[in-house]
Structures are given as structure tokens and as C-alpha cells.
Scaffold this active site. Structure first.
Site, PDB file in Angstrom:
ATOM      1  N   ARG A 100     103.465  92.379 -15.467  1.00 33.64           N
ATOM      2  CA  ARG A 100     102.121  91.763 -15.466  1.00 33.64           C
ATOM      3  C   ARG A 100     101.210  92.634 -16.349  1.00 33.64           C
ATOM      4  O   ARG A 100     101.279  93.857 -16.260  1.00 33.64           O
ATOM      5  CB  ARG A 100     101.532  91.662 -14.044  1.00 33.64           C
ATOM      6  CG  ARG A 100     102.219  90.594 -13.187  1.00 33.64           C
ATOM      7  CD  ARG A 100     101.453  90.324 -11.901  1.00 33.64           C
ATOM      8  NE  ARG A 100     100.297  89.454 -12.109  1.00 33.64           N
ATOM      9  CZ  ARG A 100      99.382  89.203 -11.176  1.00 33.64           C
ATOM     10  NH1 ARG A 100      99.484  89.772  -9.975  1.00 33.64           N
ATOM     11  NH2 ARG A 100      98.364  88.398 -11.416  1.00 33.64           N
ATOM     12  N   ASN A 122      88.680  91.392 -13.246  1.00 34.25           N
ATOM     13  CA  ASN A 122      89.102  91.013 -11.888  1.00 34.25           C
ATOM     14  C   ASN A 122      89.478  89.531 -11.921  1.00 34.25           C
ATOM     15  O   ASN A 122      89.361  88.857 -12.958  1.00 34.25           O
ATOM     16  CB  ASN A 122      87.996  91.305 -10.871  1.00 34.25           C
ATOM     17  CG  ASN A 122      88.504  91.211  -9.435  1.00 34.25           C
ATOM     18  OD1 ASN A 122      89.558  91.753  -9.109  1.00 34.25           O
ATOM     19  ND2 ASN A 122      87.791  90.509  -8.569  1.00 34.25           N
ATOM     20  N   LYS A 123      89.923  89.036 -10.785  1.00 35.00           N
ATOM     21  CA  LYS A 123      90.404  87.655 -10.682  1.00 35.00           C
ATOM     22  C   LYS A 123      89.422  86.665 -11.310  1.00 35.00           C
ATOM     23  O   LYS A 123      88.207  86.806 -11.155  1.00 35.00           O
ATOM     24  CB  LYS A 123      90.637  87.333  -9.198  1.00 35.00           C
ATOM     25  CG  LYS A 123      91.188  85.972  -8.878  1.00 35.00           C
ATOM     26  CD  LYS A 123      92.436  85.620  -9.625  1.00 35.00           C
ATOM     27  CE  LYS A 123      93.561  86.615  -9.476  1.00 35.00           C
ATOM     28  NZ  LYS A 123      94.671  86.391 -10.452  1.00 35.00           N
ATOM     29  N   ASP A 151      91.126  94.910 -11.321  1.00 33.60           N
ATOM     30  CA  ASP A 151      92.477  95.217 -11.817  1.00 33.60           C
ATOM     31  C   ASP A 151      92.468  96.233 -12.945  1.00 33.60           C
ATOM     32  O   ASP A 151      93.480  96.862 -13.222  1.00 33.60           O
ATOM     33  CB  ASP A 151      93.159  93.935 -12.294  1.00 33.60           C
ATOM     34  CG  ASP A 151      93.648  93.146 -11.104  1.00 33.60           C
ATOM     35  OD1 ASP A 151      92.815  92.509 -10.438  1.00 33.60           O
ATOM     36  OD2 ASP A 151      94.856  93.203 -10.823  1.00 33.60           O
ATOM     37  N   ARG A 206     101.085  91.615  -4.970  1.00 27.06           N
ATOM     38  CA  ARG A 206     100.023  91.433  -5.953  1.00 27.06           C
ATOM     39  C   ARG A 206      98.836  92.280  -5.505  1.00 27.06           C
ATOM     40  O   ARG A 206      98.825  92.842  -4.420  1.00 27.06           O
ATOM     41  CB  ARG A 206      99.652  89.959  -6.187  1.00 27.06           C
ATOM     42  CG  ARG A 206      99.822  88.982  -5.069  1.00 27.06           C
ATOM     43  CD  ARG A 206      98.851  89.088  -3.924  1.00 27.06           C
ATOM     44  NE  ARG A 206      97.492  89.230  -4.404  1.00 27.06           N
ATOM     45  CZ  ARG A 206      96.534  89.842  -3.766  1.00 27.06           C
ATOM     46  NH1 ARG A 206      96.776  90.400  -2.583  1.00 27.06           N
ATOM     47  NH2 ARG A 206      95.326  89.938  -4.248  1.00 27.06           N
TER      48      ARG A 206
HETATM   49  O1  MRU Z   1      96.520  88.012  -9.315  1.00 30.50           O
HETATM   50  P1  MRU Z   1      96.285  88.977  -8.195  1.00 30.50           P
HETATM   51  O2  MRU Z   1      96.322  88.349  -6.858  1.00 30.50           O
HETATM   52  O3  MRU Z   1      97.203  90.188  -8.305  1.00 30.50           O
HETATM   53  O4  MRU Z   1      94.815  89.497  -8.438  1.00 30.50           O
HETATM   54  C1  MRU Z   1      94.276  90.463  -7.580  1.00 30.50           C
HETATM   55  C2  MRU Z   1      92.835  90.682  -7.774  1.00 30.50           C
HETATM   56  O5  MRU Z   1      92.215  90.119  -8.620  1.00 30.50           O
HETATM   57  C3  MRU Z   1      92.189  91.714  -6.904  1.00 30.50           C
HETATM   58  O6  MRU Z   1      90.840  91.435  -6.759  1.00 30.50           O
HETATM   59  C4  MRU Z   1      92.333  93.075  -7.578  1.00 30.50           C
HETATM   60  O7  MRU Z   1      93.681  93.382  -7.802  1.00 30.50           O
HETATM   61  C5  MRU Z   1      91.726  94.141  -6.818  1.00 30.50           C
HETATM   62  S1  MRU Z   1      92.810  94.633  -5.519  1.00 30.50           S
HETATM   63  C6  MRU Z   1      92.188  95.925  -4.766  1.00 30.50           C
END
Ligand code: MRU
Length: 370
Positions: free
Chosen positions: A94, A258-259, A248, A53
Site C-alpha cells: 500500500r 488521511n482517509k 497515514d 489497515r
Molecule cells: O484505508 P485505511 O482504512 O487503512 O485508512 C485508515 C485511515 O485513514 C486512518 O484514519 C489512518 O490510518 C489513521 S490510523 C491511526
């Protein structure tokens, strides 16, 4: 764990078996399990179930997925329809991280441009490796540029720790080697600066608590895990000097996906006059989307990730709510450009404005590049 340079890599190709190997991030921090990706279904599973991820890593894994597709094809290496179908299947694993389609499409184009079908698998292996090496280089350059921001704060704090808040995991595990949001932090530590990181736990899958904390601990960076809602309180009490997060997908106008929870950190940072930086390689820019809130696809995951303690056996003890209560699991949110102080990219630091972004990446031009 593949050690490369000073930081580790979460994906590599094994020699002489030619098998793609990844760290199963679901098992961290308690176990370090290596998983083989031997079929396209396994690649899709690994991306969808978050064995791997983080945006750059998803892009690199998707790219290796085309290599796996060619390796497992029976006389289909010459079939453009097969390659395109496998590419589309991997891309659909995804939806939010744009690096996935970027990586897969780039390698699919390179493979299809190879006129000799017998050479396509070698082309796929080579281009996937090149993408991985580019992300390593991008991360190092993000660190080189971003460390100046930390250095400036460090000077004003006269030896007291610079407190950095980060969300989710945008480190070695999400990228390759240095990470994005973590790259300036690692650079600062290597230069001997006194840094301390507030690590948001990042419900529901706890990428901050499980992965960022594990990574920072491995590299000896002082850190403290906090609940997701603690950041605002810390900011009000001047316990945060700077926020650095990853992304992302970022529009060419500066909106940042982002998350989930990143937006609320940006709001709190704005209210408390704390700089909010987003670190990203150019593979995370989406050159086709203008309005991030309206148009970035937001992944909605299984509600059971919210309902149960992640990683635990589903039982009454691991159920966090009444059995009959519905739950919703929005995995990302969008922080509008107006809340972002600036971007830290491999080419330097720029404001979250279309003109500034395009000045840094002039080859992207006026028209959509994807
Ligand atoms: O759901 P995930 O764990 O893939 O989400 C990842 C994130 O939100 C990260 O902050 C993002 O990918 C940046 S990684 C350099």
C-alpha cells in the site's frame, strides 16, 4: 481477539506456535475472525486487501512480515539481497501510509546489522515486538496530551456532552490498543467526562460505521454513525465541538494525508470555527516531503469498492450504479497544514508548522531522516 491491558490488540504473535495472528477486519462488525500470517504473500495480501489497515497497524504488520520472511526462508537468513527484496515487496503493498516503509525498513536494518545469521529471526521477532510496544506507548501518550483539549471544552459545557467528530477508524483496530484519534476520547471517558462521538461512515469501505462504531460500542462510548456528508450540517448547527482524526502520512511542514473526505471536514470545520486536530505518533511523520498535496502518493483502489455494496456478493442488488458507469476510488486526500488547528503527538501538542514540529522532534534535524 487478543485482550491486552484494557484495550484489545489486532495483531499478536502466538506462543508457542510462533505464528503471527491478526484480526480480519473485513469481517467486522459481524464476525471476529483470526487469520494466520504464515508467508510473505499472506502478509502482503493482508495489507493490500485490508485484513489489517490503519497506518500504525500496517507498520507493525510490515515489521512482522520480515520476521515471517526469515522464518520461511530456506538457508537465506544470511542473504541480504533476499531480505531487501522481501522488504520492498511488503512496502509496495500500500502506498500512502508511511508507517509501512518506516516499520519494514527499521526491522530490515536491525536484521541486517545482526552479523550472526542464526540470530536474525530472533532479532526480527524482538524488534517487531518493540515497534508494537512503542506504538502502544505512543497511543497512551497521545491520549494523555489530547484529553486536555476535551477537558477544556467539557468545563465550558458544564456537564453537557462534548461532541467529537471523527473520520474513518483511528482506534484500537488501526493501531495497537488505544488508537490515535480515539486515545483522547478513551482517556476522557476513563476520567468520567461526558463525551459523544459523531462517527463518519467513511465510504466506500465504511471503516467508521463498521469499525469505529463497533470499537466505541465495545468500550461503552456514546456515539452516532452519520453519513459522510452530514458533518458540515452538524457543524453549522453547533452540534460538533471538536474534530479529531488520524493520519497515514504527515509532512514535516504539517500537510496531512488521511482517509478520503478528511479534507472536506477540515474545510467545514474552518468555516464554522471548530478546532480540527490530527492525532499521530512520530512514525507517521514523513521527514522527506515538504508539499503534501504535490508529493504524498495517494492510493487509488479497485473501482468495484465504490460500485458495489462492500462485503455483499456482486449482483444487481448490490450494484449501486448503472452497470456501464465508470467509478473512481481515491482512497486518501491531503488536508493542507493551514486547516489543521494542531497535532496531538506522543510528545505533546504542536501547531502544524515546520518549526513547531521540529522543535518537538529535534533529532529529526534539518535533513531528511528516511
Ligand atoms: O484505508 P485505511 O482504512 O487503512 O485508512 C485508515 C485511515 O485513514 C486512518 O484514519 C489512518 O490510518 C489513521 S490510523 C491511526
Amino acid at each position: 481477539m487478543k485482550e491486552a491491558g484494557e484495550k484489545f490488540r489486532p495483531i499478536w504473535i502466538d506462543h508457542p506456535s510462533d505464528v503471527v495472528k491478526v484480526i480480519d477486519q473485513r469481517a467486522l462488525p459481524h464476525e471476529q475472525i483470526v487469520m494466520d500470517l504464515q508467508s510473505v504473500d499472506q502478509v502482503i495480501f493482508a495489507i493490500r486487501e485490508m485484513v489489517v489497515r490503519g497506518a500504525p497497524l500496517i507498520g507493525v504488520t510490515g515489521a512482522y512480515g520480515i520476521f515471517v520472511a526469515l522464518k520461511t526462508s530456506k538457508n537465506q537468513a544470511s542473504d541480504a539481497v533476499y531480505i531487501r527484496n522481501e522488504a520492498d515487496k511488503i512496502i509496495s503493498a500500500r502506498p500512502t501510509a508511511v508507517n509501512l516503509s518506516w516499520g519494514v525498513n527499521r526491522i530490515a536494518s536491525a536484521v541486517l546489522a545482526e552479523k550472526n545469521p542464526a540470530r536474525r529471526m530472533d532479532t526480527a521477532r524482538r524488534v517487531a515486538g518493540e515497534i508494537a510496544e512503542e506504538e502502544v506507548e505512543n497511543s497512551k501518550n497521545i491520549g494523555r496530551h489530547g484529553v486536555k483539549l476535551i477537558e477544556k471544552i467539557a468545563r465550558s459545557k458544564q456537564g453537557k456532552p462534548v461532541n467529537i467528530l471523527t473520520h474513518c477508524n483511528a482506534g484500537s483496530l488501526a493501531c495497537i490498543e488505544y488508537g490515535t484519534a480515539t486515545a483522547p476520547i478513551y482517556a476522557a471517558q476513563e476520567m468520567g467526562m461526558n463525551v459523544h462521538v459523531w462517527v463518519d461512515e467513511t465510504r466506500p469501505l465504511n471503516q467508521g460505521a463498521r469499525l469505529t462504531a463497533w470499537e466505541l460500542g465495545k468500550y461503552g462510548v456514546p456515539h452516532t454513525v452519520i453519513t459522510d456528508n452530514a458533518g458540515g450540517h452538524l457543524m453549522q448547527h453547533k452540534m460538533v465541538d471538536i474534530v479529531i482524526v488520524g493520519t497515514d502520512r504527515t509532512t514535516y511542514t504539517g500537510d496531512v494525508a488521511n482517509k478520503i473526505g478528511t479534507y472536506l471536514k477540515a474545510l467545514a470545520a474552518k468555516d464554522n470555527h471548530i478546532p480540527f486536530y490530527v492525532a499521530l505518533p512520530s512514525s507517521t511523520f514523513d521527514w522527506t516531503i515538504r508539499d503534501g498535496v504535490a508529493d504524498i502518493p495517494i492510493e487509488v483502489r479497485d473501482p468495484d469498492e465504490v460500485r458495489y455494496i462492500p462485503g455483499a456478493v456482486k449482483s444487481r442488488d448490490s450494484l449501486l450504479m448503472p452497470e456501464t458507469s465508470p467509478a473512481a476510488n481515491f482512497a486518501f486526500d491531503v488536508t493542507p497544514a493551514r486547516l489543521v488547528t494542531a497535532f496531538i503527538t506522543e510528545r505533546g501538542i504542536c501547531r502544524a508548522k515546520e518549526a513547531d514540529i521540529k522543535r518537538l522532534f529535534p533529532e529529526k534535524g534539518q535533513t531528511p531522516a528516511r
